[in-house]
Design a protein around this motif. Sequence first.
Motif, PDB file in Angstrom:
ATOM      1  N   ASN A 163     -12.689  -3.560  -0.085  1.00  0.00           N
ATOM      2  CA  ASN A 163     -11.304  -3.212  -0.357  1.00  0.00           C
ATOM      3  C   ASN A 163     -10.444  -4.468  -0.332  1.00  0.00           C
ATOM      4  OD1 ASN A 163      -8.851  -2.069  -0.637  1.00  0.00           O
ATOM      5  ND2 ASN A 163      -8.997  -0.696   1.106  1.00  0.00           N
ATOM      6  N   THR A 168       0.858  -1.194   0.000  1.00  0.00           N
ATOM      7  CA  THR A 168       0.000   0.000   0.000  1.00  0.00           C
ATOM      8  C   THR A 168       0.886   1.233   0.000  1.00  0.00           C
ATOM      9  OG1 THR A 168      -0.122  -0.018   2.427  1.00  0.00           O
ATOM     10  CG2 THR A 168      -1.903  -1.101   1.235  1.00  0.00           C
ATOM     11  N   GLU A 211      -2.716   5.519   0.140  1.00  0.00           N
ATOM     12  CA  GLU A 211      -3.704   4.449   0.292  1.00  0.00           C
ATOM     13  C   GLU A 211      -3.864   4.056   1.756  1.00  0.00           C
ATOM     14  OE1 GLU A 211      -3.285   2.123  -4.004  1.00  0.00           O
ATOM     15  OE2 GLU A 211      -2.001   1.579  -2.310  1.00  0.00           O
ATOM     16  N   TYR A 239      -7.262   4.218   3.693  1.00  0.00           N
ATOM     17  CA  TYR A 239      -7.774   3.011   4.338  1.00  0.00           C
ATOM     18  C   TYR A 239      -8.131   3.297   5.795  1.00  0.00           C
ATOM     19  CZ  TYR A 239      -7.873  -1.765   6.144  1.00  0.00           C
ATOM     20  OH  TYR A 239      -8.248  -2.930   6.753  1.00  0.00           O
ATOM     21  N   GLN A 290     -11.778   2.848   7.355  1.00  0.00           N
ATOM     22  CA  GLN A 290     -12.018   1.971   8.497  1.00  0.00           C
ATOM     23  C   GLN A 290     -12.810   2.690   9.575  1.00  0.00           C
ATOM     24  OE1 GLN A 290     -11.598  -1.150   7.321  1.00  0.00           O
ATOM     25  NE2 GLN A 290     -10.593  -1.699   9.242  1.00  0.00           N
TER      26      GLN A 290
END
Length: 393
Positions: free
Chosen positions: A227, A203, A207, A211, A215
């Motif tokens: 994802n 990642t 990213e 993420y 989350q």
Amino acid sequence: MLSGRRYRLKLTEAQVAQCEEFGNLCRAVWNTALDQRRQYRKRGAWINYNEQAGQLADAKTEHKWLKTAPSHILQQALKDLDRACRDHGTFRVKWRGKQRWNPSFRFPVGKLIEVERLNKRWGRAKLPKLGWVRLRMTRQLGGTVRSATVSRDGREWFVSFLVDDGKQTPGQHAIPNTSVGVDRGVVSAVATSDGKLIDREFTTPGEAERYRRLQQKLARQKCGSANRRERDRRGDFCSQVAADLTDRNALVALEDLRTQNMTRTASGTTEKPGRNVSQKSGLNRAILGKGWHKLELALHNAARHTGSEIVKVPAAYTSQTCAVCRNVDPNNRNSQAVFRCTGCGHTAHADVNAAVNVLAAGRAVAACGDLGAGRSAKQEPQPASTPVEIPRL
């Protein structure tokens, strides 16, 4: 040789609903059969697949909704449960929750499955009760279809064909006198005995930040995530590394690591809380993030095509042992990356030094066989036929 071929499906709305229904039926059969097995075990009895399959046939006459799905996919759910209970124990097999389990079901009869290529990009497959389904034809099947598994991954549906490609595992590797030791780490995913450090970022920083925000948003929403990018990159990395190692080496030695045990939580219980929980959680994430177990599976799969031998050796002290003088000392490893022997002064990358030790142990096992395979514990392993070159910093 049996090989897998996975394709992304393009289903109609009716077919999506039908697949969801098939998956829910398989989940219901799994949970009901698991509950029945546990009730039997509590009474000291045992029920097997054959008896449960007979009861499933009787249940169809009483519960008409069970006839919606093909009989063999429900029977396959019972077979999968039977194997899981035998491998792990009835009370360790998990329930299939609606939010935690991605629907999947398998068509085991290959002769009922037809696959056709429509054009350069698309093909179609005929599956029982689903009819013709379109799929993204990214590669040729290359063999006879033995079974097909339909599964959902995030928002997408996929079909995996088990194909008999007619190939045989080579009796000998193309370069028979080659070998390599592999050390799996949390900084570099793979270190080899010839001095290579193989790693990649799964990642990007952007990213990772995105993420984290997703989350946080997900925690306030319905369970489930679409994802899968990081996991796909990790799988691609492991497949490429495994293919490269097995292509170039007839023997691949790696540590025998129990990844599942190593990544257990340290939180403990209410009565006895764990210690260093945050540090252990970070280590668990690092181990899982590098795909240790996935790499091992990829090596075994790639070795079928090259004839390579995959040898697993005990991991104890491989990172503390000097590959030159065999001095074992916890102080040999000055840091995560630097190995400096307190006995002879040998200096090398710590992971590469460990990989050299793994290779030496793997050659001994390959030459004499594992102790568990009948070799006497008193038999000394023979020295390696060729010396191990130790890269230095």
